[in-house]
Design a protein around this motif. Structure first.
Motif, PDB file in Angstrom:
ATOM      1  N   ILE A  12       0.800  -1.221   0.000  1.00 58.47           N
ATOM      2  CA  ILE A  12       0.000   0.000   0.000  1.00 58.47           C
ATOM      3  C   ILE A  12       0.839   1.281   0.000  1.00 58.47           C
ATOM      4  O   ILE A  12       0.380   2.305  -0.473  1.00 58.47           O
ATOM      5  CB  ILE A  12      -1.025   0.039   1.153  1.00 58.47           C
ATOM      6  CG1 ILE A  12      -0.358   0.037   2.517  1.00 58.47           C
ATOM      7  CG2 ILE A  12      -2.020  -1.084   1.034  1.00 58.47           C
ATOM      8  CD1 ILE A  12      -1.315   0.286   3.663  1.00 58.47           C
ATOM      9  N   ASN A  13       2.047   1.253   0.561  1.00 56.80           N
ATOM     10  CA  ASN A  13       2.917   2.445   0.604  1.00 56.80           C
ATOM     11  C   ASN A  13       2.140   3.700   0.983  1.00 56.80           C
ATOM     12  O   ASN A  13       2.109   4.681   0.249  1.00 56.80           O
ATOM     13  CB  ASN A  13       3.640   2.632  -0.725  1.00 56.80           C
ATOM     14  CG  ASN A  13       4.666   1.550  -0.949  1.00 56.80           C
ATOM     15  OD1 ASN A  13       5.444   1.230  -0.059  1.00 56.80           O
ATOM     16  ND2 ASN A  13       4.649   0.964  -2.132  1.00 56.80           N
ATOM     17  N   GLN A  14       1.514   3.672   2.153  1.00 59.04           N
ATOM     18  CA  GLN A  14       0.649   4.763   2.605  1.00 59.04           C
ATOM     19  C   GLN A  14       1.221   5.428   3.860  1.00 59.04           C
ATOM     20  O   GLN A  14       1.691   4.749   4.770  1.00 59.04           O
ATOM     21  CB  GLN A  14      -0.742   4.216   2.909  1.00 59.04           C
ATOM     22  CG  GLN A  14      -1.727   5.280   3.302  1.00 59.04           C
ATOM     23  CD  GLN A  14      -3.132   4.720   3.420  1.00 59.04           C
ATOM     24  OE1 GLN A  14      -3.394   3.574   3.103  1.00 59.04           O
ATOM     25  NE2 GLN A  14      -4.038   5.555   3.880  1.00 59.04           N
ATOM     26  N   ALA A  15       1.153   6.748   3.885  1.00 56.23           N
ATOM     27  CA  ALA A  15       1.588   7.492   5.069  1.00 56.23           C
ATOM     28  C   ALA A  15       0.711   7.115   6.256  1.00 56.23           C
ATOM     29  O   ALA A  15      -0.495   6.889   6.107  1.00 56.23           O
ATOM     30  CB  ALA A  15       1.510   8.987   4.810  1.00 56.23           C
ATOM     31  N   ALA A  16       1.330   7.037   7.428  1.00 58.18           N
ATOM     32  CA  ALA A  16       0.610   6.667   8.646  1.00 58.18           C
ATOM     33  C   ALA A  16       1.282   7.339   9.834  1.00 58.18           C
ATOM     34  O   ALA A  16       2.320   7.988   9.685  1.00 58.18           O
ATOM     35  CB  ALA A  16       0.619   5.148   8.817  1.00 58.18           C
ATOM     36  N   VAL A  17       0.663   7.198  11.001  1.00 59.75           N
ATOM     37  CA  VAL A  17       1.241   7.738  12.229  1.00 59.75           C
ATOM     38  C   VAL A  17       1.250   6.661  13.308  1.00 59.75           C
ATOM     39  O   VAL A  17       0.409   5.769  13.330  1.00 59.75           O
ATOM     40  CB  VAL A  17       0.497   9.002  12.738  1.00 59.75           C
ATOM     41  CG1 VAL A  17       0.785  10.189  11.865  1.00 59.75           C
ATOM     42  CG2 VAL A  17      -0.990   8.765  12.838  1.00 59.75           C
ATOM     43  N   LEU A  18       2.233   6.779  14.194  1.00 55.59           N
ATOM     44  CA  LEU A  18       2.415   5.847  15.298  1.00 55.59           C
ATOM     45  C   LEU A  18       2.264   6.581  16.618  1.00 55.59           C
ATOM     46  O   LEU A  18       2.619   7.754  16.721  1.00 55.59           O
ATOM     47  CB  LEU A  18       3.823   5.255  15.266  1.00 55.59           C
ATOM     48  CG  LEU A  18       4.277   4.568  13.999  1.00 55.59           C
ATOM     49  CD1 LEU A  18       5.768   4.248  14.091  1.00 55.59           C
ATOM     50  CD2 LEU A  18       3.468   3.318  13.760  1.00 55.59           C
ATOM     51  N   HIS A  19       1.762   5.882  17.619  1.00 53.56           N
ATOM     52  CA  HIS A  19       1.748   6.400  18.982  1.00 53.56           C
ATOM     53  C   HIS A  19       2.314   5.320  19.886  1.00 53.56           C
ATOM     54  O   HIS A  19       1.899   4.155  19.816  1.00 53.56           O
ATOM     55  CB  HIS A  19       0.335   6.750  19.448  1.00 53.56           C
ATOM     56  CG  HIS A  19       0.320   7.193  20.874  1.00 53.56           C
ATOM     57  ND1 HIS A  19      -0.001   6.341  21.905  1.00 53.56           N
ATOM     58  CD2 HIS A  19       0.625   8.377  21.442  1.00 53.56           C
ATOM     59  CE1 HIS A  19       0.101   6.990  23.045  1.00 53.56           C
ATOM     60  NE2 HIS A  19       0.484   8.222  22.798  1.00 53.56           N
ATOM     61  N   PHE A  48      12.105   1.453  19.278  1.00 56.13           N
ATOM     62  CA  PHE A  48      12.534   0.706  20.455  1.00 56.13           C
ATOM     63  C   PHE A  48      11.377   0.008  21.148  1.00 56.13           C
ATOM     64  O   PHE A  48      11.557  -1.007  21.788  1.00 56.13           O
ATOM     65  CB  PHE A  48      13.227   1.645  21.458  1.00 56.13           C
ATOM     66  CG  PHE A  48      14.573   2.096  20.993  1.00 56.13           C
ATOM     67  CD1 PHE A  48      15.680   1.295  21.187  1.00 56.13           C
ATOM     68  CD2 PHE A  48      14.728   3.313  20.362  1.00 56.13           C
ATOM     69  CE1 PHE A  48      16.931   1.697  20.761  1.00 56.13           C
ATOM     70  CE2 PHE A  48      15.968   3.732  19.929  1.00 56.13           C
ATOM     71  CZ  PHE A  48      17.075   2.917  20.131  1.00 56.13           C
ATOM     72  N   SER A  49      10.195   0.575  21.041  1.00 50.09           N
ATOM     73  CA  SER A  49       9.021   0.037  21.736  1.00 50.09           C
ATOM     74  C   SER A  49       8.557  -1.267  21.103  1.00 50.09           C
ATOM     75  O   SER A  49       8.693  -1.478  19.899  1.00 50.09           O
ATOM     76  CB  SER A  49       7.892   1.068  21.672  1.00 50.09           C
ATOM     77  OG  SER A  49       6.758   0.584  22.332  1.00 50.09           O
ATOM     78  N   SER A  50       7.990  -2.146  21.920  1.00 51.71           N
ATOM     79  CA  SER A  50       7.441  -3.399  21.411  1.00 51.71           C
ATOM     80  C   SER A  50       5.948  -3.310  21.124  1.00 51.71           C
ATOM     81  O   SER A  50       5.415  -4.127  20.391  1.00 51.71           O
ATOM     82  CB  SER A  50       7.676  -4.530  22.414  1.00 51.71           C
ATOM     83  OG  SER A  50       9.042  -4.787  22.530  1.00 51.71           O
ATOM     84  N   ASP A  51       5.276  -2.325  21.721  1.00 50.97           N
ATOM     85  CA  ASP A  51       3.839  -2.171  21.535  1.00 50.97           C
ATOM     86  C   ASP A  51       3.532  -0.736  21.138  1.00 50.97           C
ATOM     87  O   ASP A  51       4.131   0.204  21.669  1.00 50.97           O
ATOM     88  CB  ASP A  51       3.096  -2.533  22.823  1.00 50.97           C
ATOM     89  CG  ASP A  51       3.307  -3.990  23.187  1.00 50.97           C
ATOM     90  OD1 ASP A  51       2.887  -4.848  22.401  1.00 50.97           O
ATOM     91  OD2 ASP A  51       3.894  -4.257  24.248  1.00 50.97           O
ATOM     92  N   LEU A  52       2.610  -0.572  20.195  1.00 54.43           N
ATOM     93  CA  LEU A  52       2.295   0.747  19.670  1.00 54.43           C
ATOM     94  C   LEU A  52       0.918   0.734  19.034  1.00 54.43           C
ATOM     95  O   LEU A  52       0.327  -0.323  18.834  1.00 54.43           O
ATOM     96  CB  LEU A  52       3.354   1.170  18.647  1.00 54.43           C
ATOM     97  CG  LEU A  52       3.608   0.192  17.485  1.00 54.43           C
ATOM     98  CD1 LEU A  52       2.853   0.594  16.244  1.00 54.43           C
ATOM     99  CD2 LEU A  52       5.095   0.129  17.197  1.00 54.43           C
ATOM    100  N   ASP A  53       0.426   1.926  18.730  1.00 52.82           N
ATOM    101  CA  ASP A  53      -0.814   2.084  17.973  1.00 52.82           C
ATOM    102  C   ASP A  53      -0.457   2.640  16.614  1.00 52.82           C
ATOM    103  O   ASP A  53       0.357   3.564  16.500  1.00 52.82           O
ATOM    104  CB  ASP A  53      -1.764   3.042  18.695  1.00 52.82           C
ATOM    105  CG  ASP A  53      -2.235   2.484  20.029  1.00 52.82           C
ATOM    106  OD1 ASP A  53      -2.711   1.334  20.039  1.00 52.82           O
ATOM    107  OD2 ASP A  53      -2.106   3.186  21.040  1.00 52.82           O
TER     108      ASP A  53
END
Length: 81
Positions: A12-19, A48-53
């Protein structure tokens, strides 16, 4: 190279955001491919985080993710219910 993944992924090569938990703000990335159970994304920093949204719509909706592999600034995640 032999494809070992059981599920087909859709590029998909789509921009996204992480929290990230316990870190304020959101961070940009690009989701490279996705399946029903996970995704691969690339960002300008090492995760570094193992869990994210993860969200592709500005957090109108999001998916809880657990990182299952890392290679530099690219990560593979599985979606957590």
């Amino acid at each position: 190279m032999i494809e070992r993944r059981a599920l087909q992924r859709i590029e998909i090569n789509q921009a996204a955001v992480l929290h990230f938990d316990r870190i304020s703000g959101v961070y940009c990335c690009v989701v490279k491919d996705v399946s029903d159970q996970g995704a691969k994304f690339q960002c300008p920093f090492y995760v570094f985080s193992s869990d994210l949204d993860l969200s592709v719509d500005g957090f109108k909706t999001s998916k809880r993710c657990h990182v299952v592999w890392r290679h530099g600034t690219t990560c593979g995640v599985r979606f957590v219910n």
